[in-house]
Design a protein around this motif. Structure first.
Motif, PDB file in Angstrom:
ATOM      1  N   SER A 371       0.830  -1.195   0.000  1.00 49.20           N
ATOM      2  CA  SER A 371       0.000   0.000   0.000  1.00 49.20           C
ATOM      3  C   SER A 371       0.875   1.260   0.000  1.00 49.20           C
ATOM      4  O   SER A 371       0.642   2.200  -0.764  1.00 49.20           O
ATOM      5  CB  SER A 371      -0.933  -0.093   1.213  1.00 49.20           C
ATOM      6  OG  SER A 371      -1.249   1.161   1.691  1.00 49.20           O
ATOM      7  N   LEU A 372       1.932   1.251   0.804  1.00 47.70           N
ATOM      8  CA  LEU A 372       2.830   2.412   0.843  1.00 47.70           C
ATOM      9  C   LEU A 372       3.504   2.629  -0.522  1.00 47.70           C
ATOM     10  O   LEU A 372       3.545   3.750  -1.034  1.00 47.70           O
ATOM     11  CB  LEU A 372       3.897   2.218   1.932  1.00 47.70           C
ATOM     12  CG  LEU A 372       4.928   3.337   2.041  1.00 47.70           C
ATOM     13  CD1 LEU A 372       4.260   4.640   2.499  1.00 47.70           C
ATOM     14  CD2 LEU A 372       6.061   2.977   2.991  1.00 47.70           C
ATOM     15  N   VAL A 373       4.009   1.539  -1.100  1.00 46.15           N
ATOM     16  CA  VAL A 373       4.681   1.664  -2.401  1.00 46.15           C
ATOM     17  C   VAL A 373       3.716   2.263  -3.430  1.00 46.15           C
ATOM     18  O   VAL A 373       4.060   3.167  -4.185  1.00 46.15           O
ATOM     19  CB  VAL A 373       5.198   0.294  -2.890  1.00 46.15           C
ATOM     20  CG1 VAL A 373       5.704   0.391  -4.330  1.00 46.15           C
ATOM     21  CG2 VAL A 373       6.302  -0.228  -1.972  1.00 46.15           C
ATOM     22  N   ASN A 374       2.485   1.766  -3.400  1.00 44.89           N
ATOM     23  CA  ASN A 374       1.535   2.232  -4.407  1.00 44.89           C
ATOM     24  C   ASN A 374       1.117   3.691  -4.185  1.00 44.89           C
ATOM     25  O   ASN A 374       0.852   4.420  -5.135  1.00 44.89           O
ATOM     26  CB  ASN A 374       0.320   1.301  -4.453  1.00 44.89           C
ATOM     27  CG  ASN A 374       0.695  -0.021  -5.094  1.00 44.89           C
ATOM     28  OD1 ASN A 374       1.803  -0.164  -5.650  1.00 44.89           O
ATOM     29  ND2 ASN A 374      -0.203  -0.986  -5.027  1.00 44.89           N
ATOM     30  N   ILE A 375       1.080   4.130  -2.928  1.00 40.85           N
ATOM     31  CA  ILE A 375       0.775   5.536  -2.643  1.00 40.85           C
ATOM     32  C   ILE A 375       1.871   6.424  -3.214  1.00 40.85           C
ATOM     33  O   ILE A 375       1.598   7.441  -3.863  1.00 40.85           O
ATOM     34  CB  ILE A 375       0.635   5.751  -1.117  1.00 40.85           C
ATOM     35  CG1 ILE A 375      -0.670   5.120  -0.617  1.00 40.85           C
ATOM     36  CG2 ILE A 375       0.676   7.247  -0.771  1.00 40.85           C
ATOM     37  CD1 ILE A 375      -0.774   5.022   0.898  1.00 40.85           C
ATOM     38  N   VAL A 376       3.120   5.985  -3.020  1.00 39.34           N
ATOM     39  CA  VAL A 376       4.237   6.763  -3.549  1.00 39.34           C
ATOM     40  C   VAL A 376       4.186   6.769  -5.070  1.00 39.34           C
ATOM     41  O   VAL A 376       4.354   7.787  -5.734  1.00 39.34           O
ATOM     42  CB  VAL A 376       5.590   6.188  -3.060  1.00 39.34           C
ATOM     43  CG1 VAL A 376       6.747   6.954  -3.685  1.00 39.34           C
ATOM     44  CG2 VAL A 376       5.663   6.227  -1.545  1.00 39.34           C
ATOM     45  N   HIS A 377       3.938   5.571  -5.592  1.00 40.18           N
ATOM     46  CA  HIS A 377       3.910   5.442  -7.043  1.00 40.18           C
ATOM     47  C   HIS A 377       2.836   6.343  -7.657  1.00 40.18           C
ATOM     48  O   HIS A 377       3.030   6.959  -8.702  1.00 40.18           O
ATOM     49  CB  HIS A 377       3.655   3.979  -7.420  1.00 40.18           C
ATOM     50  CG  HIS A 377       3.585   3.751  -8.899  1.00 40.18           C
ATOM     51  ND1 HIS A 377       4.693   3.853  -9.715  1.00 40.18           N
ATOM     52  CD2 HIS A 377       2.543   3.436  -9.705  1.00 40.18           C
ATOM     53  CE1 HIS A 377       4.333   3.614 -10.958  1.00 40.18           C
ATOM     54  NE2 HIS A 377       3.036   3.354 -10.987  1.00 40.18           N
ATOM     55  N   ALA A 378       1.707   6.485  -6.986  1.00 41.21           N
ATOM     56  CA  ALA A 378       0.617   7.308  -7.508  1.00 41.21           C
ATOM     57  C   ALA A 378       0.903   8.790  -7.302  1.00 41.21           C
ATOM     58  O   ALA A 378       0.104   9.634  -7.670  1.00 41.21           O
ATOM     59  CB  ALA A 378      -0.686   6.915  -6.806  1.00 41.21           C
ATOM     60  N   GLY A 379       2.016   9.069  -6.643  1.00 43.32           N
ATOM     61  CA  GLY A 379       2.394  10.460  -6.463  1.00 43.32           C
ATOM     62  C   GLY A 379       1.666  11.127  -5.322  1.00 43.32           C
ATOM     63  O   GLY A 379       1.661  12.348  -5.209  1.00 43.32           O
ATOM     64  N   LYS A 380       1.029  10.357  -4.486  1.00 40.57           N
ATOM     65  CA  LYS A 380       0.261  10.976  -3.417  1.00 40.57           C
ATOM     66  C   LYS A 380       1.157  11.527  -2.324  1.00 40.57           C
ATOM     67  O   LYS A 380       0.779  12.451  -1.606  1.00 40.57           O
ATOM     68  CB  LYS A 380      -0.736   9.981  -2.819  1.00 40.57           C
ATOM     69  CG  LYS A 380      -1.852   9.663  -3.792  1.00 40.57           C
ATOM     70  CD  LYS A 380      -2.833   8.691  -3.199  1.00 40.57           C
ATOM     71  CE  LYS A 380      -3.859   8.261  -4.252  1.00 40.57           C
ATOM     72  NZ  LYS A 380      -4.514   7.022  -3.841  1.00 40.57           N
ATOM     73  N   ILE A 381       2.292  10.923  -2.117  1.00 30.79           N
ATOM     74  CA  ILE A 381       3.295  11.550  -1.246  1.00 30.79           C
ATOM     75  C   ILE A 381       4.620  11.463  -1.965  1.00 30.79           C
ATOM     76  O   ILE A 381       4.784  10.642  -2.872  1.00 30.79           O
ATOM     77  CB  ILE A 381       3.407  10.859   0.152  1.00 30.79           C
ATOM     78  CG1 ILE A 381       3.761   9.380   0.003  1.00 30.79           C
ATOM     79  CG2 ILE A 381       2.128  11.049   0.948  1.00 30.79           C
ATOM     80  CD1 ILE A 381       4.045   8.704   1.337  1.00 30.79           C
ATOM     81  N   ASN A 382       5.558  12.289  -1.571  1.00 33.75           N
ATOM     82  CA  ASN A 382       6.849  12.216  -2.233  1.00 33.75           C
ATOM     83  C   ASN A 382       7.772  11.276  -1.471  1.00 33.75           C
ATOM     84  O   ASN A 382       7.434  10.780  -0.404  1.00 33.75           O
ATOM     85  CB  ASN A 382       7.441  13.619  -2.409  1.00 33.75           C
ATOM     86  CG  ASN A 382       7.674  14.281  -1.063  1.00 33.75           C
ATOM     87  OD1 ASN A 382       8.030  13.629  -0.092  1.00 33.75           O
ATOM     88  ND2 ASN A 382       7.436  15.596  -1.024  1.00 33.75           N
ATOM     89  N   SER A 383       8.948  11.047  -2.028  1.00 25.40           N
ATOM     90  CA  SER A 383       9.795   9.996  -1.474  1.00 25.40           C
ATOM     91  C   SER A 383      10.318  10.378  -0.092  1.00 25.40           C
ATOM     92  O   SER A 383      10.488   9.527   0.768  1.00 25.40           O
ATOM     93  CB  SER A 383      10.949   9.688  -2.423  1.00 25.40           C
ATOM     94  OG  SER A 383      11.692  10.854  -2.643  1.00 25.40           O
ATOM     95  N   ARG A 384      10.524  11.669   0.120  1.00 23.45           N
ATOM     96  CA  ARG A 384      10.984  12.079   1.446  1.00 23.45           C
ATOM     97  C   ARG A 384       9.915  11.775   2.478  1.00 23.45           C
ATOM     98  O   ARG A 384      10.180  11.229   3.542  1.00 23.45           O
ATOM     99  CB  ARG A 384      11.305  13.588   1.434  1.00 23.45           C
ATOM    100  CG  ARG A 384      11.977  14.076   2.695  1.00 23.45           C
ATOM    101  CD  ARG A 384      12.264  15.571   2.616  1.00 23.45           C
ATOM    102  NE  ARG A 384      11.079  16.370   2.244  1.00 23.45           N
ATOM    103  CZ  ARG A 384      10.091  16.690   3.093  1.00 23.45           C
ATOM    104  NH1 ARG A 384      10.131  16.268   4.350  1.00 23.45           N
ATOM    105  NH2 ARG A 384       9.059  17.396   2.692  1.00 23.45           N
TER     106      ARG A 384
END
Lengths: 479, 471, 106
Positions: A371-384
């Motif tokens: 779920s976390l990976v996919n949130i990042v992938h969707a651009g919902k949060i940035n990598s930092r």
């Protein structure tokens, strides 16, 4: 004259069964001396060997992974010699009909695949452990009878690198199959290396030396390279290589002579009369082969298809536990293998190492990670921000969606909200707008940065950029 | 009597213990009187179908018995007290039989005279100047003296069946693999068989029913279903074709034995048996001795390599400086000259360079012998032969040397071990006051039929439950 | 075949880790005369060298394999109770010089 080195390797692999090869005593490590034996292990008169089914299954799996022919009937033989660590006065092994014959393994070196033949693999039993004190030796029979699979390669290798790669490949196979710990440093995998030289183009084998006491993969490379150099020097100076057993001396960084091979012991091999030939039915072999874990080479193909680099693949393969988590996450629908790899192999691995934990200690589920990976992938949060969330997950194990919400980290992706920030920023940055319109691309980045700043980092940068562009598109570029 | 409560297990055990003291033939090794008394005291009621319950017995000194010194009559095992029970010992205990002690044997079961054990000569109760035969000498001597009704022996060549013959007893060597060998000290495992002595055929059948069956501790024990062997005996379920070798018949010189054997065959015909003379290749009969000796010596050297004084057995003396010196001291003092000679020969036969000519050739000869026997058994149900062809030798006339001109008659019983066949010896006649046995051998796993045939023979000879008073 | 000599006999005994008493080597040497004659006799049996060496009395195979379930081990004190060469729960021997690899192939 130019010489070609020829290398063959014998590997003893300790099988990770619960009980011993021929007795029901437990196979353990580090228990009190002589606390893990039954009368058979001390060769009490009248005791008899009974073959461990799991050891046979492990043998079949390993042989199958090495593309070998699997024996349909098991026979065992006696190798007779006297030594304090061999209580029966003979070792039960498979001299004449090994469980596996004629196979190969594939090594990938610098992108090229080479095949190394495996002559045979046979089941046998380990010896007792001796501890040498200043004036006496002590015997501990706990290890005595631990199942071993001895894997004998063909003399197909020619360099130290190939020898290393071969041992590494075998180690990968046995550990991935869950059949052995494959730890060279504590003896659960032990290698003897035969090295000889012959004039290039010749097909007969030269006199070989045998090298023992190799307890890391790196030592294997060093020992082989050293032996090649030593034997080359002997041959070039007109001498001849003696058949001898040598030992790798880690401190001296060279091989040293242990003994010349004269008067070899006659082991008086003969069929073990206490073990009637055992027929393995097809179903049994089929079940063993079809319950095999996936092997590293299969993973290599799959991971390459997912877009991982060779470096990433090898890093991941170095620990099967991480491979299993990775594979699970892929199955659970991870959208970016790349981001997953980064989380697993950088953040999570780093955290576990620092805290001396293993993957079993993780406080969150694979679903949460996906779920976390996919949130990042969707651009919902940035990598930092993602790292921040992951850090909390590692410490507390909460659900990433909840953490993001609680911390208010979720990026603002509502166009209306962002548009407000954009308007605000554009209103007080006329100079930058002008710069951008003149062709200074850097000015755009500055403006996006200002929007993020105004939104306290929550604005989705991609959206912000789109909105800014819509409003300040340079003259004439409107298509 | 036990069932009816006319006699108690304790009485039987006490009587047995008292009789042990009267032994005149040097039959015994370590005894376990106290354990036996304790076991007996626990037996209060015996049911109709508990055939063995409450009955005292002896084990040959090569059956691992927890808490009872077990030495195989070899100095190298003096003082060795096993920590586990042989499967047969456990099974007998479960059946309620009471072990009273161990009996002498030829050292490590390698011998046929009963004179090579560490306790010296075990003699024949019918004539104490003569041998009783071995290697299960003490068990045979104890039974012939009437000290117990049952004793365990072990049979690798004829070690139960030959002494049974000389002691007027029933000696059964069942099919190889029918009884677990776990806990039997090995001599030559490819031929070793748990065997035993009784004084009549029916008793033997009850014991076999109790002892047979697969054992998870012995991979050579057969998974075939066990049977109620007494049914074969009680219902006379015998097959009807019995054959003898012409060469054997021609070889019988002793007129008493010849007459008894011929008579027996005639009587068997009257009982409905078809008696067939069979021309078995004499060459293969002559091969019995060397084949047996080479295979058994080779296997024995390897099996006894665990006897090194390190984990059990008397420790080294003479201040050894290396492990080799330690083991060499133990083994040098532990084995007799005869055993060492046999080990050296066996070891020589196994050397890589010699194996094809010696050990393997003996194994090949064994194949030919067994193939020829299987051919015999294709058309004939039983092989019958006297178990001995003369009365036992006097001890002073013995030699332990490798036989230069072996007489195949002396080795005829090894047939049963080469092919794993069930084979039983029971009394045939008396010759100069000494008992002589007859042997019946059948197809593998037809132990029941062999017993049934033996029962028919027993009814003909009417020689059973023999006991002699030792003069 | 290795030729039987008294040296070979003594070496066999040495490798079996025992010493022969005086006179025994000669006795074995003599026995070998008989044995070799008997070996020649076996060699002369028709078909013997075409026969498959026989280890087990009959050709019935086994299917049984032991389940990999450890049982409770025997306590060290009991297991070593027959050894007369112990220190605590370990068996003690004169120092084994060097290591096994000096002598044995594994």
């Amino acid at each position: 004259m130019e010489y070609e080195p020829v290398i063959g390797i014998e590997i003893h692999v300790e099988l990770k069964t619960k009980s011993k090869m021929f007795s029901s005593a437990p196979c353990t490590f580090g228990e009190a001396p002589n606390s893990q034996t039954v009368p058979f292990d001390l060769a009490m008169p009248g005791t008899m060997p009974v073959v461990n089914q799991e050891a046979v299954i492990y043998g079949i799996k390993i042989c199958s992974a090495m593309h070998m022919n699997i024996a349909r009937t098991l026979y065992f033989d006696r190798k007779n010699y006297f030594y304090p660590d061999l209580p029966k006065g003979y070792q039960i092994t498979q001299q004449f009909h090994p469980i596996g014959t004629k196979g190969y393994v594939e090594l990938v070196i610098d992108g090229k695949t080479i095949k190394v033949g495996v002559d045979n693999a046979h089941l046998e039993e380990d010896t007792a452990k001796q501890v040498h004190l200043s004036d006496v030796s002590l015997l501990n029979f706990n290890r005595c009878g631990t199942p071993l699979l001895e894997i004998v390669s063909d003399p197909d290798m020619h360099t130290g690198q190939e020898a290393m790669k071969y041992v590494e490949t075998i180690r990968e196979i046995v550990t991935y199959l869950g059949c052995s710990d494959g730890k060279m440093e504590n003896g659960s995998m032990r290698c003897d290396i035969n090295i000889s030289l012959r004039p290039k183009g010749s097909t007969t084998l030269g006199t070989k030396s045998e090298c023992k006491n190799l307890n890391t993969i790196a030592n294997i490379g060093s020992a082989v390279d050293y032996e090649i150099k030593r034997q080359t020097e002997i041959l070039e100076s007109g001498g001849s290589v003696d058949q001898e057993t040598r030992r790798w001396d880690e401190a001296l960084k060279r091989t040293v002579l242990m003994r010349k091979k004269t008067n070899a012991i006659d082991y008086k091999y003969f069929r073990e009369p206490n073990i009637v030939p055992i027929d393995l039915d097809e179903g049994f072999i089929y079940d063993a082969v079809h319950s095999m874990n996936k092997l590293p080479n299969q993973y290599r193909v799959e991971f390459r298809q997912l877009g991982l680099t060779d470096y990433q693949i090898e890093e991941l393969l170095s620990d099967r536990e991480f491979v299993l988590v990775f594979e699970d996450c892929i199955k659970l629908g991870v959208k970016s293998p790349e981001i997953l790899w980064n989380f697993l192999m950088v953040e999570i691995l780093g955290y576990l190492n620092k805290n001396e934990q293993t993957l079993q200690d993780l406080k969150f589920s694979r679903d949460a990670l996906v779920s976390l990976v996919n949130i990042v992938h969707a651009g919902k949060i940035n990598s930092r921000q993602a790292k921040e969330v992951l850090a909390i997950m590692l410490e507390e194990g909460a659900d990433p969606v909840k953490i993001i919400k609680d911390k208010g980290l979720e990026q603002v992706s509502d166009t209306g909200a962002i548009e407000n920030f954009v308007d605000e920023v554009l209103a007080c940055n006329a100079q930058s707008i002008a710069d951008y319109q003149k062709g200074k691309d850097r000015a755009l980045g500055y403006l996006v940065g200002q929007v993020l700043k105004a939104s306290h980092g929550k604005a989705n940068p991609t959206l912000a950029k789109e909105l800014i562009l819509k409003k300040i598109r340079p003259c004439g570029s409107n298509k | 009597m036990l069932v009816k409560g006319e006699v108690s297990a304790t009485q039987l055990v006490e009587e047995c213990i008292a009789l042990v003291e009267t032994d005149k033939c040097n039959s015994f090794e370590a005894m376990c009187f106290e354990d036996a008394r304790k076991e007996a005291s626990k037996i209060t009621k015996v049911e109709e179908d508990e055939f063995l319950k409450g009955i005292p017995y002896f084990a040959k000194d090569n059956y691992s018995t927890k808490g009872v010194e077990t030495t195989a009559s070899s100095n190298i095992l003096n003082g060795y007290v096993p920590t586990y029970d042989a499967t047969v010992v456990s099974k007998l205990r479960r059946a309620g039989m009471i072990q009273v002690g161990h009996t002498t044997m030829d050292e490590l079961a390698m011998g046929g005279t009963g004179t090579t054990g560490h306790k010296g000569n075990t003699t024949n109760p019918y004539d104490r100047e003569r041998i009783i035969g071995g290697s299960s000498c003490g068990s045979a001597a104890a039974l012939a003296q009437g000290i117990a009704p049952f004793a365990l022996g072990s049979d690798t060549g004829d070690s139960v069946r030959k002494p049974a013959s000389y002691a007027g007893l029933v000696g059964l060597k069942p099919t190889w693999g029918r009884i677990s060998r776990f806990g039997l000290f090995p001599f030559a495992p490819s031929m070793d068989t748990v065997g035993f002595f009784t004084r009549n055929v029916l008793d033997a059948s009850y014991v076999l029913s109790t002892l047979s069956g697969h054992d998870n501790h012995d991979m050579s024990s057969s998974a075939r279903k066990k049977e109620k062997y007494q049914e074969y005996v009680l219902k006379h379920k015998s097959l009807k074709k019995v054959g003898y070798f012409k060469a054997v018949m021609d070889g019988i010189i002793d007129p008493v034995i010849k007459k008894a054997f011929v008579n027996l065959l005639e009587e068997m015909k009257k009982k409905g048996y078809e008696v067939i003379e069979y021309d078995f290749k004499e060459e293969l009969l002559d091969a019995l001795y060397p084949t047996y000796m080479i295979i058994s010596c080779a296997e024995a050297g390897s099996n006894n390599a665990n006897l090194d004084g390190v984990r059990f057995g008397p420790s080294a003396m003479n201040n050894p400086q290396t492990y080799k010196e330690y083991m060499t001291d133990c083994r040098t003092r532990g084995f007799s000259d005869l055993i060492k000679r046999r080990f050296v020969i066996g070891s020589f036969a196994l050397l890589a360079e010699n194996q094809p000519e010696m050990f393997n050739r003996a194994q090949k000869a064994r194949r030919l012998i067994v193939n020829a026997l299987n051919e015999f058994f294709d058309s004939i149900d039983y092989l019958i032969s006297p178990s001995a062809f003369s009365i036992p030798k006097k001890i002073k006339d013995l030699s332990t040397a490798w036989s230069t001109h072996p007489d195949f008659l002396d080795n005829i019983l090894t047939i049963g071990n080469f092919g794993g066949y069930p084979s039983i010896t029971l009394p045939l006649c008396f010759d100069q006051g000494m008992p002589i046995g007859v042997n019946i051998t059948g197809r593998c796993f037809e132990d029941g039929h062999v017993l049934a045939c033996a029962q028919d023979v027993e009814e003909i000879t009417n020689l059973h439950d023999l006991v002699t008073e030792v003069k | 075949m290795i030729k039987v000599t008294k040296e070979v006999i003594d070496l066999c005994a040495e490798n079996l880790l025992f010493k022969l008493n005086p006179g025994q080597t000669d006795l074995i040497y003599e026995e070998f005369n008989t044995i070799m004659a008997q070996i020649d006799f076996l060699k002369g049996i028709k078909g013997v060298d075409d026969a498959e060496p026989m280890t087990f009395p009959y050709s019935e195979h086994q299917r049984f394999l032991r389940q990999d379930k450890p049982i409770k081990p025997v306590k060290a004190e009991l297991e070593l109770s027959n050894s007369h060469s112990r220190i605590g729960n370990q068996i003690k021997l004169p120092k084994v010089v060097g290591n096994k690899n000096d002598e044995m192939d594994e």
